[in-house]
Design a protein around this motif. Structure first.
Motif, PDB file in Angstrom:
ATOM      1  N   GLU A  13      20.253   7.671 -16.771  1.00 35.52           N
ATOM      2  CA  GLU A  13      19.690   7.103 -17.254  1.00 35.52           C
ATOM      3  C   GLU A  13      18.322   7.798 -17.141  1.00 35.52           C
ATOM      4  N   LEU A  14      17.161   7.328 -17.908  1.00 33.10           N
ATOM      5  CA  LEU A  14      16.351   8.157 -18.477  1.00 33.10           C
ATOM      6  C   LEU A  14      15.275   7.128 -17.333  1.00 33.10           C
ATOM      7  N   PRO A  15      14.166   7.835 -16.795  1.00 32.67           N
ATOM      8  CA  PRO A  15      13.389   7.526 -15.653  1.00 32.67           C
ATOM      9  C   PRO A  15      11.893   6.364 -16.740  1.00 32.67           C
ATOM     10  N   ASP A  16      11.575   5.360 -16.563  1.00 29.15           N
ATOM     11  CA  ASP A  16      10.099   4.881 -17.855  1.00 29.15           C
ATOM     12  C   ASP A  16       9.047   4.724 -17.120  1.00 29.15           C
ATOM     13  N   PRO A  17       8.657   5.404 -16.210  1.00 26.16           N
ATOM     14  CA  PRO A  17       7.906   5.215 -15.392  1.00 26.16           C
ATOM     15  C   PRO A  17       6.423   4.582 -16.342  1.00 26.16           C
ATOM     16  N   ALA A  87       0.582  -0.830  -8.111  1.00 25.85           N
ATOM     17  CA  ALA A  87       2.575   0.146  -7.582  1.00 25.85           C
ATOM     18  C   ALA A  87       3.561   0.028  -7.580  1.00 25.85           C
ATOM     19  N   LEU A  88       4.076  -1.497  -8.061  1.00 24.88           N
ATOM     20  CA  LEU A  88       4.836  -1.916  -7.584  1.00 24.88           C
ATOM     21  C   LEU A  88       5.829  -1.497  -8.573  1.00 24.88           C
ATOM     22  N   TYR A  89       7.034  -1.655  -7.825  1.00 19.88           N
ATOM     23  CA  TYR A  89       8.070  -0.892  -8.341  1.00 19.88           C
ATOM     24  C   TYR A  89       7.868   0.228  -8.692  1.00 19.88           C
ATOM     25  N   ASN A  90       7.427   1.034  -8.062  1.00 21.93           N
ATOM     26  CA  ASN A  90       6.617   2.257  -8.370  1.00 21.93           C
ATOM     27  C   ASN A  90       6.390   2.665 -10.401  1.00 21.93           C
ATOM     28  N   ARG A  91       6.065   1.286 -10.513  1.00 22.75           N
ATOM     29  CA  ARG A  91       5.413   1.434 -12.017  1.00 22.75           C
ATOM     30  C   ARG A  91       6.055   1.322 -13.229  1.00 22.75           C
ATOM     31  N   ARG A  92       7.651   1.141 -12.728  1.00 23.59           N
ATOM     32  CA  ARG A  92       9.092   1.775 -13.825  1.00 23.59           C
ATOM     33  C   ARG A  92       8.910  -0.174 -14.715  1.00 23.59           C
ATOM     34  N   GLU A  93       8.263   0.163 -15.724  1.00 24.94           N
ATOM     35  CA  GLU A  93       8.620  -0.888 -16.978  1.00 24.94           C
ATOM     36  C   GLU A  93       9.579  -1.491 -17.254  1.00 24.94           C
TER      37      GLU A  93
END
Length: 281
Positions: A13-17, A87-93
């Motif tokens: 699972e790749l991070p997607d900030p 900073a909603l959901y740590n800006r996870r797209e």
């Protein structure tokens, strides 16, 4: 999440900030809505009920996510502007996009019968979504100007097109041929000279789209309890007593806001000058 020998799969699972300190716009667009509107006999060129349903779904999204400061809707699409510092959901797209698109869609389906009570829903509508990041307030304004200009262009064409078909007796092919290569002034002239329609007298909802903004409610406050020191320091007390006073509660008051629906110009300066908070950091 419980650990096991299979937990290694999470490494795929790749991070997607999303890039910080940028303006985030999320646009939702109806999937295959030409077919849906035809299958459910939407009025042409505009169906007031269907547009109100879109507004309801967008309002539900804004009521749930307070970091959305502005929304603009036309036809089967809606654009949502988040405050720059969100900073909603740590800006996870993926998290932001999937959650808001699914909430909008579920609200649209859930409230369908309120706005189209005599039109049973034949199948599930769906919406796609995308997030675009903009580096400056100027570009954000240009984005919303683009969407409102698109509203006017599309609505003018559709208004003339369906007048030619429904009132003029032309086929859809003939109507497209009549309008091919015409400029805005020609379309206005066709509407007025042939059908007595002054385009500028049509409801602003059709010409300008829907704008949702948060508006302060005068004289109403939201009261939030927060841990705070008393304003006046008490008399000296033993350390234990002083410690307990630090946990005393103080009411924090905030002005209550509501989501307001407008049908107004957002290309000019007046709208933005009256609401400087929309593009604040």
């Amino acid at each position: 999440m419980a650990g096991s020998k299979f937990a290694y799969v999470r490494n795929f699972e790749l991070p997607d900030p999303l890039l910080p300190e940028t303006y985030m716009v999320l646009r939702i667009d109806g999937h295959a809505f030409h077919r849906l509107s035809a299958d459910h006999d939407f009025a042409k060129p505009n169906d007031e009920r269907a547009l109100q349903l879109m507004d309801h779904a967008a309002r539900d999204v804004m009521n749930e996510f307070k970091d959305i400061v502005l929304a603009f809707g036309e036809s089967d699409e809606y654009s949502f502007l988040f405050r720059k510092s969100t900073a909603l959901y740590n800006r996870r797209e993926a998290k932001i996009l999937s959650t808001i698109t699914s909430l909008f869609t579920s609200s649209y389906v859930f409230n369908w019968s309120k706005y189209l009570p005599d039109t049973p829903l034949k199948y599930c509508p769906s919406f796609d979504g995308r997030i675009i990041l903009y580096p400056s307030a100027t570009i954000v304004r240009d984005y919303f100007s683009w969407r409102q200009a698109d509203t006017h262009i599309n609505n003018l064409y559709n208004t003339v097109f369906w007048a030619l078909v429904l009132q003029g007796g032309q086929t859809t092919t003939e109507a497209h041929a009549t309008l091919r290569g015409t400029v805005s002034s020609t379309k206005h002239e066709i509407l007025f000279s042939r059908y007595g329609i002054n385009y500028n007298d049509l409801p602003a909802r059709y010409r300008k789209g829907s704008v949702l903004v948060r508006t302060e409610v005068p004289g109403e406050l939201d009261v939030e309890a927060t841990n705070a020191q008393p304003i006046e320091s008490p008399a000296p007390a033993p350390p234990t007593a002083a410690k307990s006073s630090q946990g005393s509660k103080k009411k924090k008051e905030r002005v209550r806001t509501v989501v307001e629906l407008l049908h107004c110009d957002i290309i000019g300066d007046d709208f933005w000058n009256a609401r400087p908070n929309l593009l604040a950091d």
